[in-house]
Design an enzyme around this catalytic site. Sequence first.
Site, mmCIF file in Angstrom:
data_model
loop_
_atom_site.group_PDB
_atom_site.id
_atom_site.type_symbol
_atom_site.label_atom_id
_atom_site.label_comp_id
_atom_site.label_asym_id
_atom_site.label_seq_id
_atom_site.Cartn_x
_atom_site.Cartn_y
_atom_site.Cartn_z
ATOM 1 N N GLY A 1 30.286 39.010 33.669
ATOM 2 C CA GLY A 1 30.584 39.587 34.407
ATOM 3 C C GLY A 1 31.174 41.357 34.778
ATOM 4 O O GLY A 1 32.473 41.562 34.157
ATOM 5 N N THR A 2 31.073 41.947 35.814
ATOM 6 C CA THR A 2 31.065 43.896 35.484
ATOM 7 C C THR A 2 31.106 44.796 36.450
ATOM 8 O O THR A 2 29.866 43.807 37.437
ATOM 9 C CB THR A 2 30.099 44.666 34.512
ATOM 10 O OG1 THR A 2 30.115 43.112 32.831
ATOM 11 C CG2 THR A 2 29.974 45.496 34.274
ATOM 12 N N VAL A 3 31.332 45.807 36.556
ATOM 13 C CA VAL A 3 30.461 46.710 38.129
ATOM 14 C C VAL A 3 30.848 47.795 37.128
ATOM 15 O O VAL A 3 31.263 48.310 35.733
ATOM 16 C CB VAL A 3 32.321 46.739 38.722
ATOM 17 C CG1 VAL A 3 32.783 45.555 39.457
ATOM 18 C CG2 VAL A 3 33.844 47.536 38.372
ATOM 19 N N MET B 1 24.221 46.338 35.182
ATOM 20 C CA MET B 1 25.800 45.189 34.989
ATOM 21 C C MET B 1 24.945 44.128 34.521
ATOM 22 O O MET B 1 24.376 43.476 35.199
ATOM 23 C CB MET B 1 27.193 45.555 35.941
ATOM 24 C CG MET B 1 26.731 45.629 37.520
ATOM 25 S SD MET B 1 26.339 44.189 37.709
ATOM 26 C CE MET B 1 27.375 42.939 37.177
#
Length: 536
Positions: A354-356, A436
């Site tokens: 999980g990333t931005v 991402m």
Amino acid sequence: MNFDYQYNPYPSHRTTVFARRGMVATSQPLAAQAGLEILKKGGNAIDAAIATAAALTVLEPTSNGIGSDAFALVWTKGKLHGLNASGPAPKSLTIDAVKASGYDKMPAHGLIPVTVPGAPSAWAELSQKFGRLPLKEVLQPAIDYAENGYPLTPVLAKNWGRAYQHYKQTLTSEEFQPWFETFAPNGRAPKAGEIWRSPDHAETLRSIANTNAESFYRGEIADQIATFSERYNGFISKKDLESYRAEWVEPIKLNYRGYDVWEIPPNGQGLVALLSLNIVKGFELTEKETIDTYHKQIEAMKLAYTDGKAYITDPTFMKMKIADVLCDEYGDTRRREITDEALQPLPYELPRGGTVYLAAADGEGNMVSYIQSNYMGFGSGIVVPGTGISLQNRGHDFSLDPSHANALRPGSKTYHTIIPGFLTKGDQPVGPFGVMGGYMQPQGHMQVIMNTIDFGLNPQAALDAPRWQWIEGKKIQVEPHFPNHIAQALARKGHQIEVALDTGSFGRGQIIWRDPDTGVLIGGTEPRTDGAVAAW
């Protein structure tokens, strides 16, 4: 690059965005607007990137937080700079200590996988080195959203609800209760359109802004983190925080068909994207939607990942020399292994993440590629009471096998999934890009770069194109709208094709290209999430 901006062959209702004075592209509309607000106040692209990153800790906490790591590539004054703001394992965290706690592999949740957060240090370093406005002003939009609240967007609400249901079943001990108090204050996850606010988050951001992040690493916030960790037998301490500072590094590159593709060096996995492009550049691939193109892309990525997973770790302990694998000889050797049949690489099973990601640019030519992540959604499930700080679980990627390249070592950095990308041609910047999503990221980088350079797709079409991802062995997942006839043909070549039910695991990308003659900024954003391009 000469793109056809009317050519949008994929099922997206978005078109490419153009602007001259500034642009911010990211996965949450309010965060993109926060960056644009800073540009309009006289900030540069670096200020806008910091503002957007800080706002995303509030506006998309399902993927990142104040307790995240971060990486950045910054183009300014004719040069590309790299920032590694990933944090190390605590000095007291050893393989024996983890096993003594009852684990035979690194857990995903709790205090054990928590490493030193790097994001606040990234904001401070970027601001001090390249920013124009005070950090107090740059973080104010994030503080306002935390204090006053905002309505959730649809994809954000979906991911929040999934996390809540999972945590409700699995994170039942006392140290996880602050997470529920912060992110499920009404006994459930907030829904799309509902307002969520976090006053504690606002106070922490205000403290970081007023002290240039010193309070986080060497002050009151560090004390709160260390006290909570000690109370629940965690490993991160005040000394671990005090000794940390984000590190400026030299980016690495590969020349791909006349363009330089840039990544952050290990411990990040950007090297995997470059390895795959180094292999595939020896093929003549002029048509995108063909069986041969997809097969060779997949096979090159499998080989690149096999090597990346075997060798990438903290650069202090890496046995692979980057120069030895970004050369033509390496690409030629690996390319010869590709045949008409799907090959069986080493059996690495790749977890989700999980990333931005955000891209920012201004009218002066400054450009930023920035990525920030808690890992695995909300991260460790640990929120430090009274702070809103959701701590990452990046340590989950360490191996408890002492002979493994990525073995847990006190004070070392783990193999890291988050990677910002940047594209140049000659001495001119083309611009920032990123995709991402855990181990999808180098796969997304490869596909987006090939869509752009090999197949001439404009930024929005390059992001809209259907994606595939290698999972393990011969298993390949494809998106629901991936061409069925090509999927069937790939299966006949020995690939084990799975059609995903949705697009959530195929990454979320952003692109900003700059026309070198006019200075016009050209942006695309991700249709797989609540993405937006804010432009001026």
